[in-house]
Design a protein around this motif. Structure first.
Motif, PDB file in Angstrom:
ATOM      1  N   VAL A  10       2.770   5.508  -4.402  1.00  0.00           N
ATOM      2  CA  VAL A  10       2.050   5.025  -2.731  1.00  0.00           C
ATOM      3  C   VAL A  10       0.668   4.104  -3.197  1.00  0.00           C
ATOM      4  N   ASP A  11       0.279   3.354  -2.241  1.00  0.00           N
ATOM      5  CA  ASP A  11      -0.772   2.821  -2.780  1.00  0.00           C
ATOM      6  C   ASP A  11      -0.933   1.677  -3.976  1.00  0.00           C
ATOM      7  N   SER A  12       0.190   1.390  -4.197  1.00  0.00           N
ATOM      8  CA  SER A  12       0.846   0.948  -4.973  1.00  0.00           C
ATOM      9  C   SER A  12       1.623  -0.219  -5.067  1.00  0.00           C
ATOM     10  N   PHE A  13       1.594  -1.484  -5.516  1.00  0.00           N
ATOM     11  CA  PHE A  13       2.577  -2.047  -4.197  1.00  0.00           C
ATOM     12  C   PHE A  13       3.115  -3.521  -5.388  1.00  0.00           C
ATOM     13  N   ASN A  14       3.097  -2.830  -6.497  1.00  0.00           N
ATOM     14  CA  ASN A  14       3.873  -4.303  -7.667  1.00  0.00           C
ATOM     15  C   ASN A  14       5.084  -3.857  -8.005  1.00  0.00           C
ATOM     16  N   HIS A  15       5.644  -2.549  -8.154  1.00  0.00           N
ATOM     17  CA  HIS A  15       6.928  -1.728  -8.857  1.00  0.00           C
ATOM     18  C   HIS A  15       8.301  -2.809  -8.242  1.00  0.00           C
ATOM     19  N   ASP A  16       9.345  -2.714  -8.713  1.00  0.00           N
ATOM     20  CA  ASP A  16      10.264  -4.261  -8.232  1.00  0.00           C
ATOM     21  C   ASP A  16      11.730  -2.973  -8.552  1.00  0.00           C
ATOM     22  N   HIS A  25      -3.397   4.413   3.999  1.00  0.00           N
ATOM     23  CA  HIS A  25      -4.732   4.188   4.706  1.00  0.00           C
ATOM     24  C   HIS A  25      -4.752   2.540   4.264  1.00  0.00           C
ATOM     25  N   ALA A  26      -5.462   2.020   4.877  1.00  0.00           N
ATOM     26  CA  ALA A  26      -6.385   0.388   4.664  1.00  0.00           C
ATOM     27  C   ALA A  26      -7.281   0.272   3.678  1.00  0.00           C
ATOM     28  N   HIS A  27      -7.560   0.834   3.276  1.00  0.00           N
ATOM     29  CA  HIS A  27      -9.178   0.728   2.145  1.00  0.00           C
ATOM     30  C   HIS A  27      -8.564  -0.873   1.203  1.00  0.00           C
ATOM     31  N   GLU A  28      -9.281  -1.396   0.635  1.00  0.00           N
ATOM     32  CA  GLU A  28      -9.031  -2.707   0.466  1.00  0.00           C
ATOM     33  C   GLU A  28      -8.430  -1.832  -1.161  1.00  0.00           C
ATOM     34  N   ASP A  29      -8.938  -1.101  -1.561  1.00  0.00           N
ATOM     35  CA  ASP A  29      -8.763  -0.431  -3.367  1.00  0.00           C
ATOM     36  C   ASP A  29      -7.227   0.512  -3.025  1.00  0.00           C
ATOM     37  N   HIS A  30      -6.715   0.233  -2.189  1.00  0.00           N
ATOM     38  CA  HIS A  30      -5.321   1.054  -1.726  1.00  0.00           C
ATOM     39  C   HIS A  30      -4.514   0.121  -1.148  1.00  0.00           C
ATOM     40  N   LEU A  31      -4.910  -1.096  -1.452  1.00  0.00           N
ATOM     41  CA  LEU A  31      -3.548  -2.242  -1.338  1.00  0.00           C
ATOM     42  C   LEU A  31      -3.296  -3.307  -1.957  1.00  0.00           C
ATOM     43  N   GLY A  33      -1.527  -5.055  -4.818  1.00  0.00           N
ATOM     44  CA  GLY A  33      -0.777  -5.942  -4.524  1.00  0.00           C
ATOM     45  C   GLY A  33      -0.135  -6.365  -3.479  1.00  0.00           C
ATOM     46  N   LEU A  34      -0.271  -6.189  -2.090  1.00  0.00           N
ATOM     47  CA  LEU A  34      -0.061  -6.754  -1.079  1.00  0.00           C
ATOM     48  C   LEU A  34      -0.550  -7.858  -1.066  1.00  0.00           C
ATOM     49  N   ASN A  35       0.480  -8.473  -0.264  1.00  0.00           N
ATOM     50  CA  ASN A  35       0.079 -10.173   0.458  1.00  0.00           C
ATOM     51  C   ASN A  35       0.767 -10.886   1.572  1.00  0.00           C
ATOM     52  N   LYS A  36       0.699 -11.601   1.752  1.00  0.00           N
ATOM     53  CA  LYS A  36       1.455 -12.013   3.220  1.00  0.00           C
ATOM     54  C   LYS A  36       2.950 -12.543   2.186  1.00  0.00           C
ATOM     55  N   LYS A  37       3.089 -12.485   1.462  1.00  0.00           N
ATOM     56  CA  LYS A  37       4.871 -12.869   1.394  1.00  0.00           C
ATOM     57  C   LYS A  37       5.259 -11.693   0.825  1.00  0.00           C
ATOM     58  N   TRP A  38       4.901 -10.374   0.360  1.00  0.00           N
ATOM     59  CA  TRP A  38       5.083  -9.320  -0.180  1.00  0.00           C
ATOM     60  C   TRP A  38       6.665  -8.934   0.047  1.00  0.00           C
ATOM     61  N   ARG A  39       7.429  -8.312  -0.547  1.00  0.00           N
ATOM     62  CA  ARG A  39       8.945  -8.156   0.228  1.00  0.00           C
ATOM     63  C   ARG A  39       9.360  -7.548  -0.831  1.00  0.00           C
ATOM     64  N   LYS A  40       8.719  -6.544  -1.568  1.00  0.00           N
ATOM     65  CA  LYS A  40       9.777  -5.616  -2.522  1.00  0.00           C
ATOM     66  C   LYS A  40      10.408  -4.197  -2.154  1.00  0.00           C
ATOM     67  N   GLY A  41       9.796  -3.736  -1.001  1.00  0.00           N
ATOM     68  CA  GLY A  41      11.299  -3.075  -0.190  1.00  0.00           C
ATOM     69  C   GLY A  41      10.757  -2.376   0.824  1.00  0.00           C
ATOM     70  N   PRO A  42      11.326  -1.237   1.032  1.00  0.00           N
ATOM     71  CA  PRO A  42      10.710  -0.610   2.260  1.00  0.00           C
ATOM     72  C   PRO A  42       9.515   0.040   2.666  1.00  0.00           C
ATOM     73  N   LEU A  43       8.819  -0.890   3.344  1.00  0.00           N
ATOM     74  CA  LEU A  43       7.055  -0.066   3.404  1.00  0.00           C
ATOM     75  C   LEU A  43       6.925   0.661   4.352  1.00  0.00           C
ATOM     76  N   PHE A  44       6.437   1.522   4.571  1.00  0.00           N
ATOM     77  CA  PHE A  44       5.764   2.865   5.480  1.00  0.00           C
ATOM     78  C   PHE A  44       4.285   3.473   5.885  1.00  0.00           C
ATOM     79  N   ALA A  45       3.815   3.560   6.986  1.00  0.00           N
ATOM     80  CA  ALA A  45       2.212   3.607   6.594  1.00  0.00           C
ATOM     81  C   ALA A  45       2.425   4.661   8.084  1.00  0.00           C
TER      82      ALA A  45
END
Ligand SMILES: [Zn+2]
Length: 394
Positions: A10-16, A25-31, A33-45
């Motif tokens: 949750v709110d951490s997107f660097n895991h493989d 939620h969309a506050h910067e400090d909860h995003l 590891g996310l970027n426009k090329k991010w494709r590490k797995g299913p993402l829900f919000a």
């Protein structure tokens, strides 16, 4: 944070590999590891958070989940988890996640501000039937020194004060997301428009904040001409502005000979007062902490729970071990506190069996309320009663 019980981040997107990702939620400090090329797995919000993320990164694939509905989501090896979203009352789109399945039930609060509807969590079927195996808790203000009043009370105090100074320009410091209800409250009470940056206008539209009652206009105060500033001051307006531009905007208005004021509304107002060596003026107006020399009004306004609300929230829920979402602050720096008092008082007041937490930057601990003899039987402990544990996450 990667949960211990189940392969969910949750709110951490660097895991493989083999992890489900959720964004609270969309506050910067909860995003991170996310970027426009991010494709590490299913993402829900939530649907609003999905919209806000797509404004920033249109190519992301995000599944929107509705609040108040149970979803089954497959994991590897034929297992599945169920998830239920609860309004976190923090910023638009913010949610708590209740995960349940073969591992029990786990509540991840994300950032939140207590709302009376949170009492209903205890009567949701998975919680009512089997209790909670762990609560991942927003500990931003987990210290008895933090006694922020309700946001409604502060907003009412602000509009009351500035009605006497109207018309003028009121610059309200705000991030890209958050303080929307304060901006709209002031605009409604003062019968004014809200001026925002173009980016902020898109954000507010994505959050559903376009209404007939309040006009939201895009306008950058740093680009505004002297004529425009003077016109706006005479009409009166609420102008959202970033922290870094608050003073610049005020100087510009000052140079143009306008009537203006600045507002910083934050849960850290008392710390900011000390940092800037401002005298306290608690007796001047309810919830007003200080006024700086250059005319910025500092109000105690928080999108997170006060310490009392954290205690109340835990008292609503079945007893369960707690993991703090954020590292506990060190005693260095004006905005930091050592956290020990908060951990102690939260355990005692809310009957929490244990609290797992990490300290900046890497050390991780668990404070337990088990009797010392029992703890001794379970393994070695440090002298002060803090049990060293594996990392609870980022
Ligand atoms: Zn937040």
């Amino acid at each position: 944070m990667l949960l211990e019980e189940v392969p969910v981040a949750v709110d951490s997107f660097n895991h493989d590999g083999g992890v489900l990702f959720f964004c609270s939620h969309a506050h910067e400090d909860h995003l991170k590891g996310l970027n426009k090329k991010w494709r590490k797995g299913p993402l829900f919000a939530s649907a609003i958070t999905r919209q806000l993320l797509l404004l920033k990164w249109p190519s992301l694939e995000i599944t929107a989940l509705e609040l108040g509905r149970t979803y089954q989501i497959p994991l590897m090896d034929g297992l599945e988890i169920e998830v239920y979203l609860i309004d976190a009352n923090h910023v638009p789109g913010s949610v708590m996640f209740l995960f349940f399945g073969y591992f029990g039930s786990v509540l991840y609060t994300g950032d939140f501000r207590l709302h009376e509807k949170h009492q209903d969590i205890a009567s949701l079927a998975p919680v009512r039937d089997k209790g909670l195996s762990r609560i991942y808790l927003d500990n931003t203000f987990c210290d008895p020194r933090f006694q922020q009043p309700s946001r409604e009370d502060v907003a009412a105090a602000i509009s009351k004060r500035f009605r006497r100074k109207w018309p003028c320009i009121i610059f309200v410091e705000s991030y890209r997301l958050g303080k929307e209800t304060l901006l709209l409250h002031l605009a409604q009470k003062l019968r004014s428009r809200v001026l925002v940056s173009e980016e902020r206008k898109k954000t507010m539209r994505a959050c559903g904040f376009e209404s007939d009652q309040v006009q939201i206009q895009s306008c950058d105060p740093l680009q505004a001409s002297e004529d425009l500033l003077q016109t706006e001051a005479l009409r009166g307006c609420i102008w959202a502005i970033s922290r870094q531009n608050l003073r610049k905007g005020m100087w510009q208005a000052s140079d143009s000979g306008c009537a203006f004021h600045g507002i910083r509304a934050t849960g850290w107002a008392e710390q900011a007062r000390k940092e800037e060596s401002m005298p306290s003026c608690e007796d001047l107006d309810e919830n007003l902490v200080a006024v700086s020399d250059d005319g910025v009004f500092h109000y105690l306004y928080s999108d997170h729970c006060s310490f009392l609300e954290l205690v109340q929230f835990l008292q609503f829920l079945p007893k369960a071990p707690v993991t703090f979402i954020s590292p506990v602050g060190s005693s260095e720096g004006t905005y930091s506190f050592d956290g020990a008092d908060g951990i102690q008082k939260l355990m005692a007041s809310a009957s929490v069996p244990s609290i797992r937490y990490s300290e900046r930057p890497t050390r991780c601990f668990e404070k337990t309320s088990l009797p010392r003899a029992k703890r001794k039987a379970e393994g070695p402990h440090e002298e002060d009663g803090y049990e060293q544990k594996k990392s609870a996450g980022a």
